[in-house]
Design an enzyme around this catalytic site. Sequence first.
Site, PDB file in Angstrom:
ATOM      1  N   GLU A  28      41.747  30.828  24.765  1.00 37.56           N
ATOM      2  CA  GLU A  28      42.512  30.470  25.837  1.00 37.56           C
ATOM      3  C   GLU A  28      42.741  29.190  25.963  1.00 37.56           C
ATOM      4  O   GLU A  28      43.942  28.625  26.369  1.00 37.56           O
ATOM      5  CB  GLU A  28      41.941  30.940  27.314  1.00 37.56           C
ATOM      6  CG  GLU A  28      42.736  30.736  28.305  1.00 37.56           C
ATOM      7  CD  GLU A  28      44.092  31.332  28.562  1.00 37.56           C
ATOM      8  OE1 GLU A  28      44.867  30.927  29.365  1.00 37.56           O
ATOM      9  OE2 GLU A  28      44.306  32.371  27.948  1.00 37.56           O
ATOM     10  N   GLU A  29      41.848  28.296  25.732  1.00 41.22           N
ATOM     11  CA  GLU A  29      41.705  27.084  26.213  1.00 41.22           C
ATOM     12  C   GLU A  29      41.686  25.854  24.977  1.00 41.22           C
ATOM     13  O   GLU A  29      41.598  24.681  25.202  1.00 41.22           O
ATOM     14  CB  GLU A  29      40.697  26.607  26.931  1.00 41.22           C
ATOM     15  CG  GLU A  29      40.434  27.411  28.296  1.00 41.22           C
ATOM     16  CD  GLU A  29      41.753  27.202  29.213  1.00 41.22           C
ATOM     17  OE1 GLU A  29      42.606  26.300  28.977  1.00 41.22           O
ATOM     18  OE2 GLU A  29      41.910  28.125  30.287  1.00 41.22           O
ATOM     19  N   TYR A 318      53.759  24.255  39.860  1.00 34.76           N
ATOM     20  CA  TYR A 318      52.950  24.544  39.180  1.00 34.76           C
ATOM     21  C   TYR A 318      51.855  23.393  38.920  1.00 34.76           C
ATOM     22  O   TYR A 318      50.867  23.233  39.567  1.00 34.76           O
ATOM     23  CB  TYR A 318      53.454  24.802  37.500  1.00 34.76           C
ATOM     24  CG  TYR A 318      52.043  25.413  36.724  1.00 34.76           C
ATOM     25  CD1 TYR A 318      51.582  26.483  36.863  1.00 34.76           C
ATOM     26  CD2 TYR A 318      51.530  24.219  35.692  1.00 34.76           C
ATOM     27  CE1 TYR A 318      50.149  26.631  36.100  1.00 34.76           C
ATOM     28  CE2 TYR A 318      50.641  24.403  34.842  1.00 34.76           C
ATOM     29  CZ  TYR A 318      50.018  25.738  35.089  1.00 34.76           C
ATOM     30  OH  TYR A 318      48.863  26.080  34.128  1.00 34.76           O
ATOM     31  N   SER A 401      48.564  30.576  39.324  1.00 30.39           N
ATOM     32  CA  SER A 401      47.600  29.993  38.655  1.00 30.39           C
ATOM     33  C   SER A 401      47.358  28.677  39.157  1.00 30.39           C
ATOM     34  O   SER A 401      46.903  28.531  40.388  1.00 30.39           O
ATOM     35  CB  SER A 401      47.914  30.038  37.051  1.00 30.39           C
ATOM     36  OG  SER A 401      46.836  29.842  36.489  1.00 30.39           O
ATOM     37  N   TYR A 402      47.571  27.346  38.397  1.00 34.19           N
ATOM     38  CA  TYR A 402      47.520  26.149  38.810  1.00 34.19           C
ATOM     39  C   TYR A 402      48.333  25.892  39.962  1.00 34.19           C
ATOM     40  O   TYR A 402      47.965  25.165  40.965  1.00 34.19           O
ATOM     41  CB  TYR A 402      47.434  25.205  37.722  1.00 34.19           C
ATOM     42  CG  TYR A 402      47.137  23.839  37.864  1.00 34.19           C
ATOM     43  CD1 TYR A 402      47.720  23.130  39.011  1.00 34.19           C
ATOM     44  CD2 TYR A 402      45.931  23.264  37.243  1.00 34.19           C
ATOM     45  CE1 TYR A 402      47.271  21.598  39.121  1.00 34.19           C
ATOM     46  CE2 TYR A 402      45.611  22.260  37.634  1.00 34.19           C
ATOM     47  CZ  TYR A 402      45.961  21.332  38.564  1.00 34.19           C
ATOM     48  OH  TYR A 402      45.543  19.876  38.800  1.00 34.19           O
ATOM     49  N   ASP A 479      41.320  40.089  36.468  1.00 37.05           N
ATOM     50  CA  ASP A 479      41.946  38.753  36.090  1.00 37.05           C
ATOM     51  C   ASP A 479      40.636  38.168  35.236  1.00 37.05           C
ATOM     52  O   ASP A 479      39.708  37.783  35.776  1.00 37.05           O
ATOM     53  CB  ASP A 479      42.282  37.911  36.959  1.00 37.05           C
ATOM     54  CG  ASP A 479      43.015  36.383  36.610  1.00 37.05           C
ATOM     55  OD1 ASP A 479      42.796  36.385  35.593  1.00 37.05           O
ATOM     56  OD2 ASP A 479      43.922  36.069  37.459  1.00 37.05           O
ATOM     57  N   HIS A 511      45.736  38.361  34.836  1.00 35.72           N
ATOM     58  CA  HIS A 511      46.186  37.104  35.332  1.00 35.72           C
ATOM     59  C   HIS A 511      47.799  37.342  35.327  1.00 35.72           C
ATOM     60  O   HIS A 511      48.472  36.726  36.193  1.00 35.72           O
ATOM     61  CB  HIS A 511      45.662  35.964  34.330  1.00 35.72           C
ATOM     62  CG  HIS A 511      46.074  34.684  35.184  1.00 35.72           C
ATOM     63  ND1 HIS A 511      45.576  34.241  36.398  1.00 35.72           N
ATOM     64  CD2 HIS A 511      46.547  33.658  34.610  1.00 35.72           C
ATOM     65  CE1 HIS A 511      46.130  32.988  36.469  1.00 35.72           C
ATOM     66  NE2 HIS A 511      46.560  32.707  35.701  1.00 35.72           N
TER      67      HIS A 511
END
Length: 537
Positions: A28-29, A318, A401-402, A479, A511
């Site tokens: 993911e990151e 966002y 999300s963010y 999520d 998510h």
Amino acid sequence: PEDRSIKITSNGKENVIFNGIPDWVYEEEMLAVKYALWWSPNGKFIAYVEFNDTDIPVIEYSYYGEDQYPRKVTIPYPKAGAKNPTVRVFIVDTTNPEGLGPKEVPVPAVIASSDHYFTWLTWVTDNRIGVQWLKRIQNFSVLAVCDFQENSNSWYCPEVLHIEIYFFVSTPYFTSDTTSYYKIFSDKAGYKHIHYIKGSVVPILYCIILFSFPPRISIRSNPPRKQCITCNLRKERCQYYTARFSENAKYYALVCYGKYKIKVLEDNLELESAMENIKMPKTDINKLEVDGITLWYKMLLPPQFDRSKKYPLLIQVYGGPCSQNVKHTFGISWITYLASREEIIVALVDGRGTAFQGDKMLHAVYRKLGVYEIEDQISAAKKFIEMGFIDEKRIAIWGWSYGGYVTSLALGSGSGVFKCGMAVAPVSSWEYYASIYTERFMGLPTESDNLEHYKNSTVMARAENFRNVEYLLIHGTADDNVHFQNSAQISKALVNAQVDFQAMWYTDQDHGIPGLSSKHLYTHMTHFLKQCFSLSE
């Protein structure tokens, strides 16, 4: 092809040891792909990464399904400050996999001395690789160039390139000389460009993401010169491109994403008549000057826009570091519907922390997430009111999300600007989110100078300020990215503060909340927004 299969690893263990595929946090990151193995150009070698998640804390949630008892989902998930996976890079000689076995690629000493990440592997030749490593604090990266030694059947990394960085590590593209390479990072003015590197030490600050106007580097000139190939290319029709290069970079294709028009493709009077009834919103992209800062914004105006009227305003946000909302791209989405059918003006604003406006703008949010992103959205809303056609009593904000995090903090700011807002799958505290992403921008929560901001940047800390706004909180119960824990804690804080709010959960949805749940979500948000703006159903 008909040979028997050969097992090259034997230590794989579910949710503990991952070979050739990343664990959750790396997929993911860091890597942003579902694989962690790379074939050499001639197919002799295969490189893979081993991710060891032993002792990593796990996130658990119920998956309700249709059975009498829900099942428990368990995922190793390092949150900010928690123990991270350890990584090792191995290479297998496929011509003798059982005899030689996987050979480990050494980690540079300057990296191995502390917690670190693997960021990418590139095959330079059939016998040479480039491996990128990153310290956990993510302000120091190393590119190690390693060669295969026939006499010892091992990989030797004599050349280590030290690179100082902030935020993101871009992938190197090696040239035919197998030593020099191209990389995206900032020039001296603080703007991203493709750089040609032939040396060992390059200090840089950069953020890597798709860029709106790909520059062209003239490779044949010496030194390579910078030249823009899209700045004056069909400006009236397209202001947003991406570039795709052929295998040897001799050719490139420019792909335009902007200013398309719907056209009838066949001789069909019924279809043509229907197309004429489609009323697309007008789009305005411009700049705002706020407290000495220039903010780009994009505004969707109703088809029959009348400047003398007052319209409700929805800000879609966002706002995460290195993101971009304001761009010359064509698309049809929920906000297109709101502008064209409900006569709601929709605005998108790229505040501090967003991409493609220079490092000063980008790095403003470093170790200060949840501050300037919110201030800029509020300031932009006030500027929109000054334009004269916005109803200041009917302004809303929403994000996912963010964006849900920014929305929640904006509503909880007590600014009095927003009447209502909708937060989908929001982060509520950075202590609840993944280590790699969070620490990249916030540092470790264990550091004394960071701990206070970790605590003060939570949505829960602003619960009292939600009394004068209408708030819709939405989350999927399954999520695995931004855990339902985030919304549960917001809900608990609002209840403890005796603040009324609305909430919607989506059972067993992740998510993205896809499928029929997505349709339900946007319908539900439409009803909430029309109620907030006192629009007829």
